[in-house]
Design an enzyme around this catalytic site. Structure first.
Site, PDB file in Angstrom:
ATOM      1  N   LYS A   1      -4.437   5.756  -8.283  1.00  0.00           N
ATOM      2  CA  LYS A   1      -4.454   6.857  -8.094  1.00  0.00           C
ATOM      3  C   LYS A   1      -4.130   7.494  -9.163  1.00  0.00           C
ATOM      4  CE  LYS A   1      -1.227   8.696  -5.229  1.00  0.00           C
ATOM      5  NZ  LYS A   1      -0.606   9.580  -4.612  1.00  0.00           N
TER       6      LYS A   1
ATOM      7  N   LYS B   1       0.279  12.757 -10.592  1.00  0.00           N
ATOM      8  CA  LYS B   1       1.037  13.844 -11.469  1.00  0.00           C
ATOM      9  C   LYS B   1       2.265  12.700 -12.257  1.00  0.00           C
ATOM     10  CE  LYS B   1       2.394  16.246  -6.956  1.00  0.00           C
ATOM     11  NZ  LYS B   1       2.063  17.358  -6.269  1.00  0.00           N
TER      12      LYS B   1
ATOM     13  N   LYS C   1       7.708   4.179  -4.565  1.00  0.00           N
ATOM     14  CA  LYS C   1       8.242   5.174  -5.308  1.00  0.00           C
ATOM     15  C   LYS C   1       9.888   4.352  -6.094  1.00  0.00           C
ATOM     16  CE  LYS C   1       6.640   9.240  -4.206  1.00  0.00           C
ATOM     17  NZ  LYS C   1       6.259  11.580  -3.947  1.00  0.00           N
TER      18      LYS C   1
HETATM   19  P1  TYM Z   1       1.226  15.258  -3.167  1.00  0.00           P
HETATM   20  O1  TYM Z   1       2.176  16.221  -3.379  1.00  0.00           O
HETATM   21  O2  TYM Z   1       1.201  13.897  -3.500  1.00  0.00           O
HETATM   22  O3  TYM Z   1       0.206  15.324  -3.182  1.00  0.00           O
HETATM   23  C1  TYM Z   1      -0.977  16.662  -2.140  1.00  0.00           C
HETATM   24  C2  TYM Z   1      -2.088  16.427  -1.744  1.00  0.00           C
HETATM   25  O4  TYM Z   1      -2.906  16.176  -1.833  1.00  0.00           O
HETATM   26  C3  TYM Z   1      -3.708  14.833  -1.926  1.00  0.00           C
HETATM   27  N1  TYM Z   1      -4.039  14.022  -3.462  1.00  0.00           N
HETATM   28  C4  TYM Z   1      -4.787  13.630  -3.448  1.00  0.00           C
HETATM   29  N2  TYM Z   1      -5.700  13.442  -3.524  1.00  0.00           N
HETATM   30  C5  TYM Z   1      -7.021  12.615  -3.994  1.00  0.00           C
HETATM   31  N3  TYM Z   1      -6.810  11.847  -4.812  1.00  0.00           N
HETATM   32  C6  TYM Z   1      -5.596  11.042  -5.683  1.00  0.00           C
HETATM   33  N4  TYM Z   1      -5.611  11.179  -6.473  1.00  0.00           N
HETATM   34  C7  TYM Z   1      -5.032  12.364  -5.222  1.00  0.00           C
HETATM   35  N5  TYM Z   1      -3.238  12.384  -5.147  1.00  0.00           N
HETATM   36  C8  TYM Z   1      -2.927  13.460  -4.279  1.00  0.00           C
HETATM   37  C9  TYM Z   1      -2.512  14.399  -1.596  1.00  0.00           C
HETATM   38  O5  TYM Z   1      -2.895  13.058  -0.124  1.00  0.00           O
HETATM   39  C10 TYM Z   1      -2.264  15.643  -0.701  1.00  0.00           C
HETATM   40  O6  TYM Z   1      -2.689  15.987   0.477  1.00  0.00           O
HETATM   41  N6  TYM Z   1       3.535  14.437   1.211  1.00  0.00           N
HETATM   42  C11 TYM Z   1       2.430  14.978   0.845  1.00  0.00           C
HETATM   43  C12 TYM Z   1       2.941  16.601   1.138  1.00  0.00           C
HETATM   44  C13 TYM Z   1       3.760  16.950   2.023  1.00  0.00           C
HETATM   45  C14 TYM Z   1       2.096  17.406   2.951  1.00  0.00           C
HETATM   46  C15 TYM Z   1       3.366  17.997   4.374  1.00  0.00           C
HETATM   47  C16 TYM Z   1       1.172  17.057   3.035  1.00  0.00           C
HETATM   48  C17 TYM Z   1       4.628  17.197   2.491  1.00  0.00           C
HETATM   49  N7  TYM Z   1       4.543  17.986   3.983  1.00  0.00           N
HETATM   50  C18 TYM Z   1       2.748  18.086   5.486  1.00  0.00           C
HETATM   51  C19 TYM Z   1       0.177  17.726   4.105  1.00  0.00           C
HETATM   52  C20 TYM Z   1       1.367  17.879   5.366  1.00  0.00           C
HETATM   53  C21 TYM Z   1       2.280  14.541  -0.548  1.00  0.00           C
HETATM   54  O7  TYM Z   1       3.121  14.360  -1.132  1.00  0.00           O
HETATM   55  O8  TYM Z   1       1.398  15.245  -1.171  1.00  0.00           O
END
Ligand code: TYM
Length: 342
Positions: A201, A204, A118
């Site tokens: 990947k 968004k 990032k």
């Molecule tokens: P974030 O907001 O980027 O994504 C949310 C969830 O979606 C999954 N994900 C995907 N899974 C499969 N293929 C993809 N292309 C894909 N893009 C996103 C992510 O793996 C995630 O599960 N750091 C985290 C948010 C977070 C969190 C937490 C998660 C903050 N605190 C505590 C679990 C526990 C994040 O940025 O996810």
């Protein structure tokens, strides 16, 4: 302390830093609903404090948080059975996040690949919050002593860090307080790839809207994006091994399998020898059939924003009731005077 000696509790979060994608749905949301249906205690969070680690327009952030909550509910999260809230309404997250900032080592944080991705070449200019992000993520999970965290594959390293933080806290203070969480990274859609580039990947934050399917896309847009998805000229083979180096084709097969609730082996058998025209059209039908009801329900829910805010507030109250006694114990463990009358 393994997760095994703690009561099973699931926590996961999604950032409201943009609209949700098919990757979020298949890798996370759909699985969150499955866990709820298994009767496990489930806590789900729109992590707005994580979102502001990169600039967010305030009004958009509010709308995206509501839209994300609407997506949870439309996808099948029942706010009565699961706890659904936005992170900033429960202050335990940032309180424990700070404490973990003092537990985690700079060296551990410097190894986080998502930060490197990032920040890119711009690491002098990104926020300190972006660097500290994984420590707040560990706090999200451990403020509830959660034991299991369903996520996509991209979050694996952050969950390993969460384990290390729990172990170090327990060792430093000579307690067996925090569980060592189990990542739950299962199924065919743990890493849904971009529709334009099978090495990236689906995200968004990708500048190209063609690279992803958004949960707000209408059926025509979904069908068009799938039709235009990058592939190769060969027909589909009859076994998964032959897809090893055909990343874009493999991605579409995995998406189909995840949407249909089938194995990728089953899908490749059914479509062996098919041209992409045929396969993409079946995939588009399947994607529309799955996503359209969710999109419509999201739209309906978004018409009553006060109701969404009420649901998030109620979820926050329930989350706070779980996290507060845990935080009180944390403060005692680390030696903070707690003499206010509350
Ligand atoms: P974030 O907001 O980027 O994504 C949310 C969830 O979606 C999954 N994900 C995907 N899974 C499969 N293929 C993809 N292309 C894909 N893009 C996103 C992510 O793996 C995630 O599960 N750091 C985290 C948010 C977070 C969190 C937490 C998660 C903050 N605190 C505590 C679990 C526990 C994040 O940025 O996810």
């Amino acid at each position: 302390m393994s997760a095994g000696s703690f009561p099973t509790r699931i926590f996961s979060g999604i950032q409201p830093s943009g609209g949700l994608t098919l990757g979020n749905y298949l890798g996370a949301l759909k699985r969150f609903v499955e866990k709820q249906e298994e009767g496990i205690e489930t806590i789900y969070c729109m992590v707005d404090m994580h979102a502001i680690t990169v600039w967010q327009d305030p009004e958009k952030l509010r709308q995206q948080t509501r839209e994300g909550a609407a997506a949870f509910i439309a996808a099948g999260i029942d706010p009565k059975r699961s706890i659904l809230f936005n992170q900033s309404q429960v202050t335990a997250h940032v309180e424990l996040g700070w404490i973990f900032n003092c537990i985690v080592r700079m060296g551990w944080m410097s190894r986080m690949t998502q930060f490197k991705d990032k920040a890119g070449k711009n690491s002098e200019n990104v926020s300190l919050g972006l660097f500290a992000y994984p420590s707040l993520m560990a706090a999200d999970i451990l403020a509830y002593k959660s034991t299991h965290v369903p996520v996509g594959d991209d979050q694996k390293q952050h969950l390993e860090l969460c384990r290390d933080i729990a172990i170090k806290f327990n060792n430093d203070y000579g307690v067996e307080f925090f569980p060592v969480v189990e990542p739950v990274i299962e199924g065919v859609a743990t890493r849904v790839m971009s529709l334009r580039d099978g090495t990236k990947k689906m995200s968004k934050s990708d500048p190209s809207d063609q690279s992803r399917i958004n949960l707000t896309d209408d059926p025509d847009t979904i069908a068009k994006k799938i039709r235009k998805a990058k592939t190769d000229p060969e027909p589909l083979p009859d076994n998964l091994n032959a897809l090893k180096d055909r990343l874009e084709a493999k991605n579409l097969v995995n998406i189909y399998a995840a949407l249909a609730g089938q194995t990728a082996e089953r899908v490749i058998k059914d479509y062996a020898g098919a041209q992409f025209g045929t396969f993409k059209s079946a995939l588009a039908d399947l994607a529309v059939a799955t996503l359209e009801p969710i999109t419509l329900e999201m739209k309906r829910l978004m018409q009553d924003q006060a109701e969404i805010d009420r649901i998030l507030g109620e979820g926050a109250d329930r989350a706070d009731a779980l996290a507060r006694p845990i935080m009180d114990q944390v403060y005692d463990i680390i030696g903070m005077i707690r003499s206010r009358r509350r």
